[in-house]
Structure formats: C-alpha cells, structure tokens
Design a protein around this motif. Structure first.
Motif, mmCIF file in Angstrom:
data_model
loop_
_atom_site.group_PDB
_atom_site.id
_atom_site.type_symbol
_atom_site.label_atom_id
_atom_site.label_comp_id
_atom_site.label_asym_id
_atom_site.label_seq_id
_atom_site.Cartn_x
_atom_site.Cartn_y
_atom_site.Cartn_z
ATOM 1 N N ALA A 316 0.832 -1.212 0.000
ATOM 2 C CA ALA A 316 0.000 0.000 0.000
ATOM 3 C C ALA A 316 0.861 1.254 0.000
ATOM 4 O O ALA A 316 0.570 2.214 -0.735
ATOM 5 N N LEU A 317 1.914 1.273 0.803
ATOM 6 C CA LEU A 317 2.777 2.453 0.884
ATOM 7 C C LEU A 317 3.551 2.672 -0.414
ATOM 8 O O LEU A 317 3.966 3.798 -0.717
ATOM 9 N N ALA A 318 3.735 1.602 -1.187
ATOM 10 C CA ALA A 318 4.419 1.720 -2.477
ATOM 11 C C ALA A 318 3.470 2.168 -3.587
ATOM 12 O O ALA A 318 3.884 2.335 -4.739
ATOM 13 N N GLY A 319 2.202 2.347 -3.245
ATOM 14 C CA GLY A 319 1.233 2.786 -4.235
ATOM 15 C C GLY A 319 0.549 1.668 -4.981
ATOM 16 O O GLY A 319 -0.187 1.918 -5.945
ATOM 17 N N ASP A 320 0.756 0.433 -4.531
ATOM 18 C CA ASP A 320 0.142 -0.720 -5.173
ATOM 19 C C ASP A 320 -1.117 -1.156 -4.413
ATOM 20 O O ASP A 320 -1.332 -0.775 -3.264
ATOM 21 N N THR A 321 -1.923 -1.976 -5.055
ATOM 22 C CA THR A 321 -3.076 -2.565 -4.374
ATOM 23 C C THR A 321 -2.598 -3.723 -3.509
ATOM 24 O O THR A 321 -2.022 -4.684 -4.022
ATOM 25 N N PRO A 322 -2.809 -3.671 -2.196
ATOM 26 C CA PRO A 322 -2.345 -4.759 -1.325
ATOM 27 C C PRO A 322 -3.062 -6.064 -1.640
ATOM 28 O O PRO A 322 -4.253 -6.069 -1.960
ATOM 29 N N GLN A 323 -2.350 -7.174 -1.522
ATOM 30 C CA GLN A 323 -2.944 -8.471 -1.847
ATOM 31 C C GLN A 323 -4.085 -8.826 -0.900
ATOM 32 O O GLN A 323 -5.001 -9.562 -1.264
ATOM 33 N N GLY A 324 -4.060 -8.306 0.323
ATOM 34 C CA GLY A 324 -5.112 -8.621 1.290
ATOM 35 C C GLY A 324 -6.150 -7.532 1.445
ATOM 36 O O GLY A 324 -6.851 -7.478 2.464
ATOM 37 N N GLN A 328 -11.720 -0.668 -1.394
ATOM 38 C CA GLN A 328 -11.150 0.166 -2.448
ATOM 39 C C GLN A 328 -11.305 1.600 -1.970
ATOM 40 O O GLN A 328 -12.373 2.192 -2.099
ATOM 41 N N PRO A 329 -10.255 2.165 -1.356
ATOM 42 C CA PRO A 329 -10.397 3.481 -0.724
ATOM 43 C C PRO A 329 -10.831 4.564 -1.706
ATOM 44 O O PRO A 329 -10.450 4.554 -2.881
ATOM 45 N N LYS A 330 -11.620 5.485 -1.197
ATOM 46 C CA LYS A 330 -11.983 6.666 -1.972
ATOM 47 C C LYS A 330 -10.758 7.561 -2.099
ATOM 48 O O LYS A 330 -9.805 7.437 -1.347
#
Length: 338
Positions: A316-324, A328-330
């Motif tokens: 998430a901090l790298a800007g990717d969608t976390p696998q877990g 889907q944040p606004k």
C-alpha cells in the motif's frame, strides 16, 4: 524520510526487519496492548499501522491520524474495525484470510476432545496426589459414533470437517449458503436446517463470523432446542453465543459442557457487550474448557500472519493494491474536509 509504521502488538524480529528496511518502525514489544490514548499518540503521524485482535479502529480514531494510508490487520475476522470508515477516508484496510484456518480447526477438535473426555479434570486429579491407578470414574463421551453439527461452513468450518473425518463421527452442518453436493460428499457432510442440527447434535460446533445476523444466534431459545446433555463449542466469535444462557444451560443439565476460545468481552465493536467473562462460567471447571484465543497461536503461523500483514502495508505504501485488501479506498481528501 522513511514513512512511519506502528505495530500495536509484539511480533517476530523477522517482521521488524522486513518493515525496517523501508520504514520507521515503532512497535509495542510487550504482551499487553498500549492504552488507547498512547496508541492514538503513536499513530498520529503514522503512514501505516499493523493491528491485532485486541485493537479497535473507528472513524474517530482515523480522524486523529491524518497521514494514515493503510491499516494492516494481522487477523482474519475484522468486526472490531470500521472498514467503511477507512474507505471513506482513503485508507486501505487489509487482512490475512487464510493462514489462521488450519490451526483454528485443530484447536476446535482439541477442545471437543478435551471437554468431552474430562481431560482438564483428570489432569487436576493426577496433580492432587490422589491418583492411585485406574478407577471407574470420569467417564466421558467419545467422538466416534457421535453426531457433530458444525454451524458455519466457511474455510475454518470446512477444515474442521476434514480434521473430524478420521474420528468416525456423523458430520452434519448448517450454513445460509450450502456447499455444492460434490463438496459435501468430499467432506462427508450432510446439510440440516438449523433447528434440526441443534436437535440431533451431540456436539454443536459454532464457527461463524460476527455480524448483525449471527449476533447471539446461539441464545437461550437455540440452546433449549439442543439435545439434552450435548456439548457446545465456540471457536468463531464470542458474541455469536449468549454466555449467560450457557451458564443457565450448564446449571440445568441441558448442556453437558461448553468449550470456547473466543469471548463476548473481546468484541469491541458491539457496545452492548459484556466487558468480562461471566463469573459462573469461570468457576465451573468441571463443565467448561476455556482457552485464551489460541486459535492461531502456533509460532510459525503467527510469524507468517504478521509477515503477510507487513507485506500488505508495504504494498500500500508503495502505491500498489495490497494483496489482502478488503476495500477500495476513496480518493484521499484534504484533512480539513474530513
């Protein structure tokens, strides 16, 4: 400057090493949770936080953390956390859905055997110094030939059924979403209506998530339908079972025993919950087998769970969608507009 990540409970050194490679890590390495105000202070400037079962996060908490980008939950059941509040504030919420399944199923079977065979009572008897060899007492109930009713056929329910296949028990189940016929055949399971399962089961095993529909699903009325002298086992969520009704049923003989690894007092999100385990339940050592949320308490499993939670945070901090990811944040808004 490295992003700050807070870990609210003790983890293995490998988890700290993974996160420390790219983050500033602040970790609670004790066995007790931080007081709420201390946790808030720790998270005020955090980009990520790894949370555990004793924690609870709501909108008020999140508004205190304007920099937060991801909540990485090192757990499966997330009823103590407001996922919608995370979504509304542009914050990822992740969990670890699979790694707890097998150890929780193993513990479930262990509780069934320990309770019905008087293993704790036998242990106390031996340690008392009164044991002089075999005597005709502490006769219990075996799994072989018994009917086991599993309420909830999610991943843990299915894993528990697999574990029980070697015990020559009759396995029945109830779930609002029945399994496919081929899966029932594979697991030697027969579907029953909820009331019929309660009436037929020598062991009723509750493995349900906590929702508005399952809250106190095993209440006084449900227990009154159970086979007299049966056993009730809860390894799902505490508040699915009415603990006061269990106390009454044990006293009356409706239930022969109750085993639990989860308790109402753990379910922070439910304001009407009791904050303590009923005293009568704790005092009743001959009819209960109570464990302190040990479902996933296997050393290698706990390491894997925290490592997966850490990987979710890093993604998430790298800007990717976390696998877990569970949401889907606004789009993140300006702090003053929250």
């Amino acid at each position: 400057m490295k992003p700050k990540v807070v870990i609210t409970q003790r983890v293995h050194q490998e988890v700290l090493d993974l996160l420390s490679s790219s983050c500033e890590v602040v970790a609670n390495m004790t066995t007790e949770p931080w007081p709420p105000e201390q946790l808030r202070a720790m998270c005020r400037d955090a980009k990520g936080v790894m949370v555990f079962m004793p924690d609870s996060i709501d909108g008020d908490f999140l508004d205190n953390c304007p920099e937060l980008e991801v909540v990485g939950a090192a757990l499966k059941g997330y009823d103590n956390f407001d996922v919608q509040a995370c979504t509304d504030r542009g914050i990822w919420f992740t969990n670890v859905p699979d790694l707890l399944t097998i150890p929780t199923a193993e513990l479930t079977v262990g509780l069934m055997i320990g309770l019905s065979r008087h293993m704790q009572e036998g242990d106390r008897f031996v340690r008392s110094g009164r044991f002089q060899g075999w005597r005709p007492h502490l006769y219990g109930t075996g799994l072989a030939g018994s009917t086991v009713g599993i309420v909830g056929m999610g991943a843990v329910g299915r894993a528990t059924a697999r574990c029980l296949q070697g015990f020559s028990a009759n396995l029945i189940y109830y779930d609002q979403q029945p399994l496919l016929p081929e899966k029932e055949q594979e697991l030697s399971l027969t579907l029953r209506p909820f009331e019929k399962l309660l009436e037929e089961s020598d062991f009723t095993v509750v493995i349900l998530p906590l929702t508005e529909k399952t809250y106190q699903m095993i209440d006084k009325t449900a227990i009154s339908r159970m086979k007299e002298g049966g056993f009730l086992v809860n390894t799902g969520r505490g508040s699915v079972v009415d603990e006061e009704a269990v106390v009454e049923a044990l006293a009356s003989g409706r239930l022969a025993g109750y085993a639990a690894d989860v308790f109402v007092m753990e379910d922070w999100a439910w304001s009407e919950r009791s904050t303590v385990i009923p005293t009568e339940l704790l005092k009743n050592q001959s009819q209960t087998f109570l464990t302190p949320h040990l479902g996933s308490a296997v050393n290698t499993v706990r390491l894997d769970i925290a490592m997966e939670a850490a990987e979710n945070i890093l993604q998430a901090l790298a800007g990717d969608t976390p696998q877990g990811a569970l949401n889907q944040p606004k789009a993140r808004c300006i702090v003053g507009e929250r």
